[in-house]
Write a protein that holds these residues in place. Structure first.
Motif, PDB file in Angstrom:
ATOM      1  N   GLY A 173       0.803  -1.218   0.000  1.00  0.00           N
ATOM      2  CA  GLY A 173       0.000   0.000   0.000  1.00  0.00           C
ATOM      3  C   GLY A 173       0.833   1.263   0.000  1.00  0.00           C
ATOM      4  O   GLY A 173       1.063   1.878  -1.041  1.00  0.00           O
ATOM      5  N   SER A 174       1.345   1.673   1.151  1.00  0.00           N
ATOM      6  CA  SER A 174       2.075   2.938   1.238  1.00  0.00           C
ATOM      7  C   SER A 174       3.565   2.777   0.981  1.00  0.00           C
ATOM      8  O   SER A 174       4.260   3.762   0.695  1.00  0.00           O
ATOM      9  CB  SER A 174       1.870   3.558   2.627  1.00  0.00           C
ATOM     10  N   GLU A 175       4.090   1.563   1.091  1.00  0.00           N
ATOM     11  CA  GLU A 175       5.519   1.327   0.890  1.00  0.00           C
ATOM     12  C   GLU A 175       5.693   0.147  -0.070  1.00  0.00           C
ATOM     13  O   GLU A 175       5.577  -1.010   0.332  1.00  0.00           O
ATOM     14  CB  GLU A 175       6.210   1.020   2.222  1.00  0.00           C
ATOM     15  N   PRO A 176       5.960   0.417  -1.344  1.00  0.00           N
ATOM     16  CA  PRO A 176       6.031  -0.662  -2.342  1.00  0.00           C
ATOM     17  C   PRO A 176       7.036  -1.761  -2.015  1.00  0.00           C
ATOM     18  O   PRO A 176       6.886  -2.893  -2.467  1.00  0.00           O
ATOM     19  CB  PRO A 176       6.422   0.081  -3.619  1.00  0.00           C
ATOM     20  N   ASP A 177       8.079  -1.435  -1.254  1.00  0.00           N
ATOM     21  CA  ASP A 177       9.090  -2.447  -0.929  1.00  0.00           C
ATOM     22  C   ASP A 177       8.667  -3.363   0.207  1.00  0.00           C
ATOM     23  O   ASP A 177       9.365  -4.330   0.509  1.00  0.00           O
ATOM     24  CB  ASP A 177      10.419  -1.775  -0.563  1.00  0.00           C
ATOM     25  N   ARG A 178       7.554  -3.042   0.840  1.00  0.00           N
ATOM     26  CA  ARG A 178       7.081  -3.866   1.946  1.00  0.00           C
ATOM     27  C   ARG A 178       5.729  -4.469   1.583  1.00  0.00           C
ATOM     28  O   ARG A 178       4.843  -3.783   1.072  1.00  0.00           O
ATOM     29  CB  ARG A 178       6.955  -3.062   3.236  1.00  0.00           C
ATOM     30  N   LEU A 179       5.557  -5.753   1.863  1.00  0.00           N
ATOM     31  CA  LEU A 179       4.296  -6.416   1.563  1.00  0.00           C
ATOM     32  C   LEU A 179       3.185  -5.867   2.444  1.00  0.00           C
ATOM     33  O   LEU A 179       2.097  -5.543   1.968  1.00  0.00           O
ATOM     34  CB  LEU A 179       4.451  -7.928   1.763  1.00  0.00           C
ATOM     35  N   PHE A 180       3.461  -5.754   3.733  1.00  0.00           N
ATOM     36  CA  PHE A 180       2.525  -5.152   4.687  1.00  0.00           C
ATOM     37  C   PHE A 180       3.278  -4.141   5.532  1.00  0.00           C
ATOM     38  O   PHE A 180       4.492  -4.286   5.752  1.00  0.00           O
ATOM     39  CB  PHE A 180       1.905  -6.213   5.612  1.00  0.00           C
ATOM     40  N   THR A 181       2.563  -3.147   6.041  1.00  0.00           N
ATOM     41  CA  THR A 181       3.247  -2.089   6.784  1.00  0.00           C
ATOM     42  C   THR A 181       2.657  -1.819   8.157  1.00  0.00           C
ATOM     43  O   THR A 181       3.260  -1.091   8.945  1.00  0.00           O
ATOM     44  CB  THR A 181       3.228  -0.764   5.994  1.00  0.00           C
ATOM     45  N   GLY A 182       1.496  -2.359   8.477  1.00  0.00           N
ATOM     46  CA  GLY A 182       0.846  -1.968   9.721  1.00  0.00           C
ATOM     47  C   GLY A 182       0.319  -3.124  10.537  1.00  0.00           C
ATOM     48  O   GLY A 182       0.583  -4.308  10.264  1.00  0.00           O
ATOM     49  N   GLN A 183      -0.490  -2.761  11.533  1.00  0.00           N
ATOM     50  CA  GLN A 183      -1.069  -3.727  12.444  1.00  0.00           C
ATOM     51  C   GLN A 183      -2.132  -4.583  11.772  1.00  0.00           C
ATOM     52  O   GLN A 183      -2.425  -5.699  12.210  1.00  0.00           O
ATOM     53  CB  GLN A 183      -1.683  -2.992  13.642  1.00  0.00           C
ATOM     54  N   GLY A 184      -2.711  -4.089  10.683  1.00  0.00           N
ATOM     55  CA  GLY A 184      -3.801  -4.803  10.035  1.00  0.00           C
ATOM     56  C   GLY A 184      -3.430  -6.207   9.601  1.00  0.00           C
ATOM     57  O   GLY A 184      -4.235  -7.135   9.712  1.00  0.00           O
ATOM     58  N   ALA A 185      -2.204  -6.392   9.102  1.00  0.00           N
ATOM     59  CA  ALA A 185      -1.777  -7.719   8.671  1.00  0.00           C
ATOM     60  C   ALA A 185      -1.636  -8.659   9.860  1.00  0.00           C
ATOM     61  O   ALA A 185      -1.936  -9.854   9.758  1.00  0.00           O
ATOM     62  CB  ALA A 185      -0.464  -7.631   7.903  1.00  0.00           C
TER      63      ALA A 185
END
Length: 380
Positions: A173-185
């Motif tokens: 979403g907000s960081e293309p190099d990361r698959l997930f970035t937040g608590q939601g995952a």
């Protein structure tokens, strides 16, 4: 008829071939020598587009293949084949992100022929109470009645993607190099792990078509919260009961689903004359989208068809009942190497669910896998 026959490849399910083959019959009667061949669903999901483009003029594909196809320079951009006004009209008429999902590297690479996403499905004749409206309610249902998950093939990763999106953490979403970035995952993994422990396992190896067929026949599971929708199972068939399709359960950030559907791409080997161009334009016309494709086992990409009273009357409300989920569906990454990642990630998700791996460790392993498959600096 004149010139070499035009060869197309689609996938081997009525939703994938009936409308195209019937339209081709009409076209041949008018002088366009167009023929369609079929490949299995698994080939559609994973076969390299570069290989297919050497053998076929028209290819029905899934949007995550676009990055590899562009890297292989094997497709013709739509901007070289159609007027800008045509593209603008098709974008405006298409539901959700169906049209935009085929835009990559600044241009469009396929027509949104078919629209689909993961939806919820139930045997309402066996379900006790109302359909779950949240993931918490899905867990409660799974403790009372058999609930199944669609985790075979690429669908384990796609289920996690959708559940993460429902909790505000869509992949890349907000960081293309990361698959997930937040608590939601993390929340999604914990939910998926708990649900996996409760779920009915008898259909674990089935693809979405297999799950829907099994549900329609014996109802050993009465509900599946995330499975790609097939309108064909919304009505009774030979030895089958109609299935009820609905929006997916909501998370803290609303509906989460991962866009599917198909696009119709033109390979570099194709010679696109006026007759073929007119045929492709006709497939996207309101008349075909509302009055032809839905009555030839298809799922049109035009938003107007999904809300059309006659279309919904013929298919027990399938389209209207799942439209909100389709409008909200996320687009998967399309960078070169994504398809091998999706395959490997799904196998890893299944392994980690079986081992009841904790969220932090599971998500770190998925991130490492993602980094290994995504070319540095590539567009998502």
């Amino acid at each position: 008829m004149s010139g070499a026959p035009i060869q197309g490849l689609t996938w081997d399910h009525p939703r994938g071939y009936v409308a195209l083959e019937r339209a081709a019959e009409r076209a041949r009667a008018e002088g366009l020598d167009l023929h369609w061949e079929r490949q299995p669903l698994e080939g559609f999901e994973s076969h390299p587009i570069e290989d297919l483009a050497e053998r076929y003029d028209l290819i029905v594909l899934d949007h995550p293949h676009i990055g590899d196809a562009v890297a292989g320079d094997c497709l013709q951009p739509l901007e070289s084949l159609f007027a800008a006004d045509d593209l603008a009209r098709w974008r405006a008429q298409s539901i959700g992100r169906s049209f935009d999902s085929y835009r990559y590297a600044g241009v469009h690479w396929a027509l949104p022929l078919d629209a689909a996403t993961q939806v919820a499905v139930a045997r309402t004749d066996r379900l006790e109470g109302a359909l779950p409206s949240s993931w918490t309610e899905v867990l409660a249902l799974a403790a009372r009645q058999p609930v199944c998950l669609s985790l075979a093939g690429p669908h384990a990763a796609l289920s996690l993607f959708s559940m993460a999106a429902a909790h505000g953490d869509a992949p890349t979403g907000s960081e293309p190099d990361r698959l997930f970035t937040g608590q939601g995952a993390t929340t999604a993994w914990e939910l998926l792990s708990e649900l996996h422990a409760l779920a009915f396992r008898g259909w674990a190896g089935l693809n979405p078509i297999g799950i829907l067929d099994a549900m329609s026949r014996d109802a050993r599971a009465v509900y599946c919260p995330l499975v790609y929708g097939y309108v064909n199972y919304a009505v009774a068939g030979a030895g089958t009961q109609p299935l009820h399709f609905a929006d997916v359960p909501a998370g803290s950030h609303g509906l989460g689903s991962t866009l599917g559907g198909t696009g119709l791409a033109v390979s570099r080997r194709a010679t696109v004359g006026d007759a073929l161009r007119a045929h492709l334009v006709a497939l996207m016309s309101p008349a075909m989208q509302e009055d032809f494709i839905p009555f030839a086992d298809g799922q049109p990409s035009a938003r107007s068809a999904w809300s059309h009273a006659r279309v919904n009357g013929a298919w027990n409300g399938f389209f209207a009942q799942t439209q909100s989920t389709l409008e909200a569906a996320i687009v998967r990454p399309r960078h070169p190497g994504y398809i091998p990642f999706q395959t490997a990630a799904s196998a890893l998700v299944r392994e980690m669910l079986a081992d009841r791996l904790a969220a932090r460790a599971a998500l770190e392993r998925l991130q490492s896998l993602y980094q290994a498959h995504r070319p540095a600096g590539s567009e998502v």
